[in-house]
Design a protein around this motif. Sequence first.
Motif, PDB file in Angstrom:
ATOM      1  N   TRP A   3      -4.697 -88.857  -9.332  1.00  0.00           N
ATOM      2  CA  TRP A   3      -4.009 -87.990 -10.285  1.00  0.00           C
ATOM      3  C   TRP A   3      -4.529 -86.556 -10.183  1.00  0.00           C
ATOM      4  CZ3 TRP A   3      -6.309 -85.847 -14.854  1.00  0.00           C
ATOM      5  CH2 TRP A   3      -5.413 -85.194 -15.687  1.00  0.00           C
ATOM      6  N   GLU A  13       1.911 -79.192 -10.997  1.00  0.00           N
ATOM      7  CA  GLU A  13       2.640 -79.669 -12.181  1.00  0.00           C
ATOM      8  C   GLU A  13       4.137 -79.828 -11.898  1.00  0.00           C
ATOM      9  OE1 GLU A  13       1.603 -80.402 -15.199  1.00  0.00           O
ATOM     10  OE2 GLU A  13      -0.166 -79.227 -15.742  1.00  0.00           O
ATOM     11  N   THR A  15       2.711 -86.957 -13.524  1.00  0.00           N
ATOM     12  CA  THR A  15       2.934 -87.996 -14.525  1.00  0.00           C
ATOM     13  C   THR A  15       3.181 -89.351 -13.871  1.00  0.00           C
ATOM     14  OG1 THR A  15       4.222 -86.230 -15.522  1.00  0.00           O
ATOM     15  CG2 THR A  15       4.099 -88.300 -16.736  1.00  0.00           C
ATOM     16  N   ALA A  65      -0.114 -90.833 -13.130  1.00  0.00           N
ATOM     17  CA  ALA A  65      -1.085 -90.784 -14.224  1.00  0.00           C
ATOM     18  C   ALA A  65      -1.449 -92.186 -14.707  1.00  0.00           C
ATOM     19  CB  ALA A  65      -0.532 -89.958 -15.375  1.00  0.00           C
ATOM     20  N   ASN A 106      -3.783 -89.656 -28.936  1.00  0.00           N
ATOM     21  CA  ASN A 106      -3.355 -88.523 -28.137  1.00  0.00           C
ATOM     22  C   ASN A 106      -2.017 -87.980 -28.552  1.00  0.00           C
ATOM     23  OD1 ASN A 106      -4.822 -87.494 -26.321  1.00  0.00           O
ATOM     24  ND2 ASN A 106      -4.028 -88.611 -24.587  1.00  0.00           N
ATOM     25  N   SER A 132      -4.228 -82.725 -22.160  1.00  0.00           N
ATOM     26  CA  SER A 132      -4.775 -83.689 -21.202  1.00  0.00           C
ATOM     27  C   SER A 132      -6.286 -83.535 -21.038  1.00  0.00           C
ATOM     28  CB  SER A 132      -4.071 -83.571 -19.854  1.00  0.00           C
ATOM     29  OG  SER A 132      -4.334 -82.303 -19.298  1.00  0.00           O
ATOM     30  N   ALA A 189      -8.204 -86.902 -21.081  1.00  0.00           N
ATOM     31  CA  ALA A 189      -8.251 -87.712 -19.854  1.00  0.00           C
ATOM     32  C   ALA A 189      -9.310 -87.166 -18.922  1.00  0.00           C
ATOM     33  CB  ALA A 189      -6.884 -87.723 -19.187  1.00  0.00           C
ATOM     34  N   GLU A 190      -9.395 -85.815 -18.824  1.00  0.00           N
ATOM     35  CA  GLU A 190     -10.362 -85.219 -17.916  1.00  0.00           C
ATOM     36  C   GLU A 190     -11.789 -85.545 -18.323  1.00  0.00           C
ATOM     37  OE1 GLU A 190      -9.388 -81.099 -17.372  1.00  0.00           O
ATOM     38  OE2 GLU A 190      -7.354 -81.633 -16.756  1.00  0.00           O
TER      39      GLU A 190
END
Lengths: 330, 283
Positions: A141, A154, A248, A251, B103, B213, B216-217
Amino acid sequence: MSMVGQGALDAVPLWRRSVRDARIALVVAVILALLIALPFGLTRYQVGLATEILIYGILAMSIDILAGFAGRTSLAHGALFGVSAYVVLYAVSTLGFSPALAVLLGVVAATATAALFALVAARTAGVYFLLLTLALGMIVWGICLRWTDVTGGENGLRGNLRMGSLRDYAVFYWVVLGCAAAASFAMWRLVRSPFGLTLRGIRDSESRMRSLGYNVYLHLVVGFTISGLFAGIAGALYAFFNSFVSPTTVALTQSVQGLLMAITGGIGTLFGAFIGSATILMLENVVSSYTERWQTVLGLTFIFVMIFAPEGIVGKLGALLARAGRKSTN
Amino acid sequence: MNAFQLLNGATFGALLFVVASGFTLIFGLLRIVNLAHGALYLAGGYIGFSTAAHSGSFLLGGAAAILAVGLLGFALDQGLLRFVRGHELREVLLTLGVAFVLNDLALVIWGGDSFTVPIPDALRGGVRVFGLFYPKYRLFVLATGVIIFVALLLLLHRTRLGALIRAGVDDPEMVEASGINIRRVFLATFVLGAALAGFGGLMGGAFLSLYPSADAEILVFSLAVVIIGGRGSIVGVAIASLLVGLLNTLGQVMFPELAYFVIFGPMVCLLAFRPYGLLGRPA
């Protein structure tokens, strides 16, 4: 134990086995015929949804090979799926390859990535396996997000792959159906093969398999790689279906959704994957028409399934029906 | 790599330590891999940001983040995880579901913009260290990380709760058999771990900023830290945080597009030799 199961199978008289086999073949033929006839009774949109269900069914099934038959729950399969989709779109839109060659490259890329992941992850089990595959999937990802020159960042990659007769939605559905049927048959054969039995042995008792002289690590690596191959097939089909791929697609949500489908259909049932995929995608469709909060609903579904129906919604419903049936006969 | 980048790596490592130490406490004692940890970090960051922005006090923001996320942890443990106790995979996947919900809720409340927690005046600007000009706030983060490291070591090795936690990591049944309510120890650890994530969110929110996000990182970084450091080991997490922090900075400087590889490459190599991390033991 699998070996006992095999012995019991041999004990069934041959004529009875062939009758049973014929019955199974009949059921499969009827289901396939119904699926083939689907585009004649449905709208264009519904056929699209059915196509998507089949694609995600293959992904969920590839997860189930590992989760249900090798006892390894993977959170990297969404990434493998995405690798294939990215490679297919990149090969066609940037390199100008033919779609057929692109599919081949995509599946090979996903399989190679899976082999690489497997070399690392197959050493572990349980939660460690889950964590490692999660981290490995996240690398993919991260790369898709940051390596903008190749992946488009993106913005993702776009490209129309459906040329010629594939442009027709019904034809494309039939192609996907054919792929799904072939992939399911291959996976079904795989879990029933001696190799599949070994995987089941590893799931049930790793130490026993080791002392029997099996190379557990190697079996898991091969199992993971094959599973990645099927995730790659699903990803390549998705590239054709969606004509677009973005971070996405690779992801964690993708892996989670695939796993949820496998769990909903029932881990270890293999074909349940399609029921799980249908349940989740139809739910997504219904929910999305009312609210934008699909993530919340997906999360809540996950929590709900984990608390109330870890054996899968299909299995749970079956058990509830059986109980209700028993009550009514009493 | 020059001294400036070295310090950058170390300060990022300090932040990672704060977040990952909470993760590893929960993982080590309760055997729960809390995949909602990143979401708790983000929630702490957002709550701390809102409080600090409205009240004008960084300290209040910190208190709000710790309290609110500690409460979230309490609710998560008592409200949801109690139903799946003892089933490792179900626990993990349940926390994953929680992460999705948290989230999405954060997205509804705070939207998709990125925020930076306001830094108090005393910590603004730079200061001269080792002959170079360096932001004060980052040094504050580094110091906080060291303080929390020492505090956690003292807690684990010098207090009764710490002794219970260590005993619980080794043999929870034995602890219970000696008349201790291990569930309470578990709960305290879970809340502490969550609070650390929340506090990390506030600290990180002031120099990494907060966006949808980010959870997530930070989760991936924490996972890498815990996988490298080994389950339940605070010292292991400290070493691994520093390592990951430095590697990440090195990666960003040298191969900005493949920075992830630079962290996970060494992780993968390490795992080939020590599947349970530097200081970890098989579960």
